[in-house]
Scaffold this active site. Structure first.
Site, PDB file in Angstrom:
ATOM      1  N   GLY A 122       0.808  -1.203   0.000  1.00 35.69           N
ATOM      2  CA  GLY A 122       0.000   0.000   0.000  1.00 35.69           C
ATOM      3  C   GLY A 122       0.844   1.257   0.000  1.00 35.69           C
ATOM      4  N   ARG A 160       7.237   1.863   1.000  1.00 32.24           N
ATOM      5  CA  ARG A 160       7.582   0.450   1.160  1.00 32.24           C
ATOM      6  C   ARG A 160       8.022  -0.133  -0.176  1.00 32.24           C
ATOM      7  NH1 ARG A 160       2.940  -2.855   3.478  1.00 32.24           N
ATOM      8  NH2 ARG A 160       3.204  -1.389   5.199  1.00 32.24           N
ATOM      9  N   ARG A 194       1.618  11.249  -8.800  1.00 29.78           N
ATOM     10  CA  ARG A 194       0.898  11.321  -7.523  1.00 29.78           C
ATOM     11  C   ARG A 194       1.692  10.695  -6.381  1.00 29.78           C
ATOM     12  NH1 ARG A 194      -5.059  11.985  -8.059  1.00 29.78           N
ATOM     13  NH2 ARG A 194      -5.492  12.487 -10.239  1.00 29.78           N
ATOM     14  N   ARG A 228      -0.349  -8.552  -3.462  1.00 29.56           N
ATOM     15  CA  ARG A 228      -0.390  -7.490  -2.457  1.00 29.56           C
ATOM     16  C   ARG A 228       0.428  -7.930  -1.262  1.00 29.56           C
ATOM     17  NH1 ARG A 228      -2.010  -3.776   1.000  1.00 29.56           N
ATOM     18  NH2 ARG A 228      -3.267  -4.350   2.826  1.00 29.56           N
ATOM     19  N   SER A 263      -0.159  -4.617   5.386  1.00 31.12           N
ATOM     20  CA  SER A 263      -0.305  -4.764   6.833  1.00 31.12           C
ATOM     21  C   SER A 263      -1.759  -5.037   7.177  1.00 31.12           C
ATOM     22  CB  SER A 263       0.189  -3.501   7.548  1.00 31.12           C
ATOM     23  OG  SER A 263      -0.512  -2.362   7.077  1.00 31.12           O
ATOM     24  N   ASP A 265      -0.982  -4.760  13.979  1.00 28.94           N
ATOM     25  CA  ASP A 265      -1.626  -4.428  15.246  1.00 28.94           C
ATOM     26  C   ASP A 265      -2.645  -5.515  15.557  1.00 28.94           C
ATOM     27  OD1 ASP A 265      -4.493  -3.104  14.303  1.00 28.94           O
ATOM     28  OD2 ASP A 265      -2.870  -2.714  12.893  1.00 28.94           O
ATOM     29  N   ARG A 309       6.326  -0.622   9.908  1.00 34.52           N
ATOM     30  CA  ARG A 309       5.504  -1.145   8.817  1.00 34.52           C
ATOM     31  C   ARG A 309       6.180  -0.930   7.468  1.00 34.52           C
ATOM     32  NH1 ARG A 309       1.519   0.996  12.225  1.00 34.52           N
ATOM     33  NH2 ARG A 309       1.339   2.943  11.058  1.00 34.52           N
TER      34      ARG A 309
END
Length: 239
Positions: free
Chosen positions: A21, A25, A44, A88, A91, A210, A223
């Site tokens: 996401g 990362r 973007r 994908r 997290s 989490d 993350r």
């Protein structure tokens, strides 16, 4: 050829794309694991790179947060850039005692209350499945590298912040008990649907960031840079 969201030319993106996401990362993965990574997109701020891993060409690109965002990027990759596989790597928040912080989950299905699939093409399914073939390759990669994974249905939610409620059981307990959801994230339902619609392959590996059980929470930096086991599994699979 480019799109309003991706300035890459055809041929600059590999057949297999890892899709976190967070675009940072994606940058971390490219700089840490890929040989000779080349940037193909920064429109973007959604960073994308192509390089090689153990001699195989592979790309990594951010998806942004939520189903509308991954819906745009994954659909363009599948239909405009001839991508065959999207994995994908994200997290998730754990709904189960057995999925602890830093554990890796391989999704066997994505449950959602979202209208994404119905709006996209009239599909009214509330659980959408990933590619069984891709999942098997990820299982084999995890086993080869000695990395433990949990498998199960995940909850893809449109809402991160819910209104406070005193209802018992809590919404997440009902989803765990009635739908078998191990954890929650916000993208895979749309990704799996796009793959099904376009005849391509999608899968999802998640690291628990989490826990709804213990209230543990990882930091944004953790993350971004510490969830390396799922990255190794995705990179090590033989596509």
């Amino acid at each position: 050829m480019s799109t309003p969201h991706n300035k890459a030319e055809k041929g600059q993106i590999a057949k297999t794309v890892l899709m976190p996401g967070d675009p940072l990362r994606a940058k971390f993965i490219a700089e840490t694991f890929l040989e000779n990574p080349v940037s193909f997109n920064d429109v973007r701020g959604m960073l994308g790179y192509t390089g090689t891993y153990e001699g195989r060409e592979i790309s990594v690109m951010g998806s942004g947060m939520g189903m509308p965002s991954i819906g745009i990027y994954s659909y363009e990759l599948f239909t405009q850039y001839d991508v065959e596989n999207i994995i994908r790597i994200g997290s998730a928040g754990s709904y189960s005692e057995k999925a602890k912080v830093y554990d890796v989950i391989l999704s066997t299905g994505a449950y959602s209350e979202s209208s994404y699939a119905k709006t996209q093409n009239g599909c009214e399914d509330d659980i959408i499945l990933p590619s069984s073939e891709l999942n098997e390759k990820l299982r084999q990669s995890a086993e080869k590298q000695g990395i433990a994974i949990h498998e199960g249905v995940i909850h893809s939610s449109d809402v991160f912040y819910r209104a406070a409620s005193d209802a018992k059981p809590a919404y997440w307990e009902k989803l765990r008990d009635e739908k078998g959801c191990l954890a929650v994230e916000m993208e895979s339902f749309a990704l799996f649907h796009n793959a099904n619609v376009t005849g391509k392959n999608a899968a999802c590996l998640l690291t628990i960031s989490d826990s709804f059980i213990t209230s543990e929470v990882t930091t944004a930096e953790e993350r971004q840079t510490s969830f390396t086991n799922m990255m190794k599994i995705a990179l090590g699979a033989e596509y």
